[in-house]
Design a protein around this motif. Structure first.
Motif, PDB file in Angstrom:
ATOM      1  N   LEU A 296      54.663  32.852  37.842  1.00  0.00           N
ATOM      2  CA  LEU A 296      55.479  31.817  38.476  1.00  0.00           C
ATOM      3  C   LEU A 296      54.680  31.095  39.550  1.00  0.00           C
ATOM      4  CD1 LEU A 296      58.910  33.651  38.959  1.00  0.00           C
ATOM      5  CD2 LEU A 296      58.383  31.834  37.322  1.00  0.00           C
ATOM      6  N   ARG A 297      54.823  29.792  39.592  1.00  0.00           N
ATOM      7  CA  ARG A 297      54.182  28.989  40.634  1.00  0.00           C
ATOM      8  C   ARG A 297      55.266  28.591  41.629  1.00  0.00           C
ATOM      9  NH1 ARG A 297      50.143  25.277  36.817  1.00  0.00           N
ATOM     10  NH2 ARG A 297      48.797  27.032  36.176  1.00  0.00           N
ATOM     11  N   LEU A 298      55.400  29.389  42.672  1.00  0.00           N
ATOM     12  CA  LEU A 298      56.529  29.228  43.585  1.00  0.00           C
ATOM     13  C   LEU A 298      56.482  27.907  44.344  1.00  0.00           C
ATOM     14  CD1 LEU A 298      57.069  32.819  45.012  1.00  0.00           C
ATOM     15  CD2 LEU A 298      57.808  31.796  42.863  1.00  0.00           C
ATOM     16  N   LEU A 299      55.287  27.441  44.671  1.00  0.00           N
ATOM     17  CA  LEU A 299      55.195  26.156  45.358  1.00  0.00           C
ATOM     18  C   LEU A 299      55.769  25.040  44.496  1.00  0.00           C
ATOM     19  CD1 LEU A 299      51.793  25.810  47.233  1.00  0.00           C
ATOM     20  CD2 LEU A 299      54.079  25.902  48.196  1.00  0.00           C
ATOM     21  N   GLU A 300      55.439  25.082  43.218  1.00  0.00           N
ATOM     22  CA  GLU A 300      55.942  24.044  42.317  1.00  0.00           C
ATOM     23  C   GLU A 300      57.459  24.158  42.146  1.00  0.00           C
ATOM     24  OE1 GLU A 300      53.733  23.795  38.693  1.00  0.00           O
ATOM     25  OE2 GLU A 300      51.795  23.721  39.727  1.00  0.00           O
ATOM     26  N   LEU A 301      57.966  25.388  42.097  1.00  0.00           N
ATOM     27  CA  LEU A 301      59.414  25.570  42.024  1.00  0.00           C
ATOM     28  C   LEU A 301      60.092  25.015  43.272  1.00  0.00           C
ATOM     29  CD1 LEU A 301      59.703  29.181  40.578  1.00  0.00           C
ATOM     30  CD2 LEU A 301      60.469  27.084  39.468  1.00  0.00           C
ATOM     31  N   GLY A 302      59.532  25.358  44.439  1.00  0.00           N
ATOM     32  CA  GLY A 302      60.109  24.871  45.688  1.00  0.00           C
ATOM     33  C   GLY A 302      60.030  23.370  45.814  1.00  0.00           C
ATOM     34  N   MET A 303      58.907  22.795  45.389  1.00  0.00           N
ATOM     35  CA  MET A 303      58.756  21.350  45.468  1.00  0.00           C
ATOM     36  C   MET A 303      59.696  20.657  44.494  1.00  0.00           C
ATOM     37  SD  MET A 303      56.781  19.377  47.400  1.00  0.00           S
ATOM     38  CE  MET A 303      55.149  20.097  47.660  1.00  0.00           C
ATOM     39  N   ALA A 304      59.874  21.236  43.294  1.00  0.00           N
ATOM     40  CA  ALA A 304      60.783  20.648  42.315  1.00  0.00           C
ATOM     41  C   ALA A 304      62.211  20.636  42.845  1.00  0.00           C
ATOM     42  CB  ALA A 304      60.703  21.428  41.001  1.00  0.00           C
ATOM     43  N   GLU A 305      62.637  21.730  43.480  1.00  0.00           N
ATOM     44  CA  GLU A 305      63.985  21.766  44.048  1.00  0.00           C
ATOM     45  C   GLU A 305      64.115  20.718  45.139  1.00  0.00           C
ATOM     46  OE1 GLU A 305      67.244  22.322  46.461  1.00  0.00           O
ATOM     47  OE2 GLU A 305      65.205  22.622  47.214  1.00  0.00           O
ATOM     48  N   THR A 306      63.115  20.590  45.989  1.00  0.00           N
ATOM     49  CA  THR A 306      63.121  19.593  47.051  1.00  0.00           C
ATOM     50  C   THR A 306      63.301  18.188  46.490  1.00  0.00           C
ATOM     51  OG1 THR A 306      61.768  20.896  48.573  1.00  0.00           O
ATOM     52  CG2 THR A 306      61.667  18.507  48.818  1.00  0.00           C
ATOM     53  N   CYS A 307      62.638  17.919  45.372  1.00  0.00           N
ATOM     54  CA  CYS A 307      62.657  16.573  44.782  1.00  0.00           C
ATOM     55  C   CYS A 307      63.816  16.362  43.822  1.00  0.00           C
ATOM     56  CB  CYS A 307      61.329  16.311  44.079  1.00  0.00           C
ATOM     57  SG  CYS A 307      59.908  16.321  45.205  1.00  0.00           S
ATOM     58  N   GLY A 308      64.721  17.342  43.733  1.00  0.00           N
ATOM     59  CA  GLY A 308      65.895  17.183  42.891  1.00  0.00           C
ATOM     60  C   GLY A 308      65.641  17.382  41.420  1.00  0.00           C
ATOM     61  N   GLU A 309      64.503  17.998  41.076  1.00  0.00           N
ATOM     62  CA  GLU A 309      64.208  18.264  39.674  1.00  0.00           C
ATOM     63  C   GLU A 309      64.918  19.546  39.235  1.00  0.00           C
ATOM     64  OE1 GLU A 309      62.318  16.319  37.787  1.00  0.00           O
ATOM     65  OE2 GLU A 309      61.815  14.930  39.416  1.00  0.00           O
ATOM     66  N   PRO A 310      65.273  19.668  37.964  1.00  0.00           N
ATOM     67  CA  PRO A 310      65.894  20.905  37.490  1.00  0.00           C
ATOM     68  C   PRO A 310      64.902  22.067  37.529  1.00  0.00           C
ATOM     69  CG  PRO A 310      65.419  19.442  35.646  1.00  0.00           C
ATOM     70  CD  PRO A 310      65.160  18.646  36.896  1.00  0.00           C
ATOM     71  N   VAL A 311      65.355  23.221  37.945  1.00  0.00           N
ATOM     72  CA  VAL A 311      64.494  24.404  37.994  1.00  0.00           C
ATOM     73  C   VAL A 311      65.214  25.565  37.329  1.00  0.00           C
ATOM     74  CG1 VAL A 311      63.222  23.733  40.061  1.00  0.00           C
ATOM     75  CG2 VAL A 311      65.337  25.000  40.302  1.00  0.00           C
ATOM     76  N   THR A 312      64.467  26.388  36.650  1.00  0.00           N
ATOM     77  CA  THR A 312      65.006  27.604  36.041  1.00  0.00           C
ATOM     78  C   THR A 312      64.085  28.757  36.380  1.00  0.00           C
ATOM     79  OG1 THR A 312      63.820  27.150  33.971  1.00  0.00           O
ATOM     80  CG2 THR A 312      66.107  26.375  34.120  1.00  0.00           C
ATOM     81  N   LEU A 313      64.686  29.922  36.559  1.00  0.00           N
ATOM     82  CA  LEU A 313      63.926  31.127  36.877  1.00  0.00           C
ATOM     83  C   LEU A 313      64.140  32.165  35.788  1.00  0.00           C
ATOM     84  CD1 LEU A 313      64.678  31.599  40.682  1.00  0.00           C
ATOM     85  CD2 LEU A 313      62.499  30.961  39.665  1.00  0.00           C
ATOM     86  N   PRO A 314      63.077  32.868  35.387  1.00  0.00           N
ATOM     87  CA  PRO A 314      63.268  33.983  34.462  1.00  0.00           C
ATOM     88  C   PRO A 314      63.897  35.166  35.197  1.00  0.00           C
ATOM     89  CG  PRO A 314      60.986  33.891  35.187  1.00  0.00           C
ATOM     90  CD  PRO A 314      61.667  32.682  35.771  1.00  0.00           C
TER      91      PRO A 314
END
Length: 426
Positions: A296-314
């Protein structure tokens, strides 16, 4: 290209290139915001090579709003504890989503956080605010010890002490109205000598609903609260791991956290997990650990959430190889680092995947009890005991010459119990 504003601090565990890569993964370019005069010229140039660098007076963040608007940011965030309040002010001025004022207060003010958690029935730990040394002494006299004494706002265990009696109160504890301290109950942990009695829960919050990314194990603290490192997965039973995740999620909801990455530290006690503190940002060095252990690339997950992009976690995993990070701490008295010894030999040990010296010979080592790494070891092992064996082999090679405040130079040996004088050494 749209931009995302990222508030940064000097010498962060998350490097500029990693922030730029995470922003690019969301289709955005970064605009960096730093406290005025905070970045030295070399680090400022490192950020500037990746995006504009704007400086802000933390006492007057509104002065930056107009200049920041010129870069048309569509989102704003920070992964640094010290910049959470400034980021909140900037987000409000720009009309961008972030933690609201009440949530920022609960994340950065240790007494407000304790009060909020108690009001919501999540966890009740006795605490009081002290604005003078006498008020700390009064608290020590009125409560069974030991008690934890720490600044109301701080990070990296700076000026945090465990005090059993009035005579043990360090001279540097001088609270004031401008810099109040918190005096609170000490949570007694359970655990062995080899593994720390606390863990952290890493969460991603989307729309106010937290999802557990994982539970991170810790190495034992050095006195009083200096961190040495962490590993994944934590050495916990499924039941305790689930209890940690539930408690962290309840704390997120109680504090009103609506978005972003959250790092919740928990003490493992005989009565179950208890909250040490909740942080509205990613944990230090967690990004490297989780990418190696889970992909998992947590920075990318956090940045995606910040930018309103959909995120999913296993689903979080709790089996498989153990990945670890460990850093050696200087003696509390401080001094000047004169030399490293054994770095090349340690780097060749099987199981070690990375070794880096964090400071250069000649560096001033400030006295105190905050967490500060001389170097940083990264490794992998098939299990927890194998991890400890690997770490012991690596540390056996590492020694440090430190010139102390009295002018003497001493050689120190790295161990999992902190730096020690080597047998027969000087």
């Amino acid at each position: 290209m749209n931009t995302v504003a990222v508030a940064v601090v000097p010498r962060s565990a998350i490097r500029p290139a990693d922030l730029a890569k995470a922003a690019a993964a969301c289709g955005h370019a970064p605009v960096f915001v730093a406290a005025a005069g905070g970045l030295d010229p070399a680090e400022k140039a490192e950020y500037a090579a990746l995006g504009p660098v704007l400086e802000v007076d933390p006492e007057r963040p509104g002065d930056l709003i107009a200049r920041l608007r010129e870069h048309h940011p569509v989102a704003i965030t920070t992964f640094s504890e010290g910049m959470v309040p400034t980021t909140g002010e900037l987000a409000e001025g720009l009309g961008l989503p972030y933690h609201d004022r009440d949530t920022v207060a609960a994340l950065t003010d240790k007494w407000v956080q304790r009060r909020r958690l108690a009001e919501h029935g999540v966890d009740t730990v006795w605490s009081a605010v002290a604005t003078s040394r006498q008020e700390v002494l009064d608290a020590l006299a009125s409560r069974p010890g030991p008690l934890v004494v720490k600044p109301r706002r701080s990070q990296s265990s700076r000026d945090t002490f465990l005090v059993a009696a009035a005579g043990d109160l360090p001279a540097e504890v001088e609270p004031s109205a401008e810099r109040p301290f918190v005096v609170e109950e000490f949570l007694v942990g359970i655990g062995g000598e080899d593994i720390g009695d606390y863990v952290s829960v890493e969460s991603l919050v989307v729309g106010g609903e937290p999802s557990t990314i994982g539970v991170t194990g810790k190495f034992p603290l050095l006195t009083p609260f200096r961190e040495q490192g962490q590993f994944f997965p934590a050495r916990l039973s499924p039941e305790v791991r689930a209890a940690c995740a539930r408690l962290a999620a309840a704390a997120v909801r109680a504090l009103g956290i609506r978005r972003g990455l959250v790092h919740t530290e928990l003490k493992l006690t005989a009565g179950g997990p208890r909250i040490i503190e909740v942080n509205g940002r990613i944990g230090g060095y967690v990004t490297d650990l989780y990418e190696r252990a889970t992909g998992l690339r947590l920075l990318e997950l956090g940045m995606a959430e910040t930018c309103g992009e959909p995120v999913t976690l296993p689903e979080p995993r709790d089996t498989g190889p153990v990945h670890f990070q460990f850093g050696n701490q200087p003696p509390p008295a401080g001094g000047v680092l004169r030399a490293f010894h054994g770095s090349a030999q340690a780097a060749l040990e099987p199981g070690l995947v990375g070794y880096a010296e964090s400071v250069a010979p000649g560096a001033e080592l400030a006295p105190g009890v905050m967490t500060f790494f001389l170097d940083f070891l990264r490794g992998q092992a098939p299990g927890h005991q194998a991890m400890l064996d690997t770490l012991d082999r690596c540390l056996a090679h590492l020694q440090y010459d430190i010139e102390h405040p009295d002018g003497t130079t001493r050689r120190w040996q790295a161990t999992r119990e902190g730096l020690q004088p080597p047998a027969g050494g000087r």
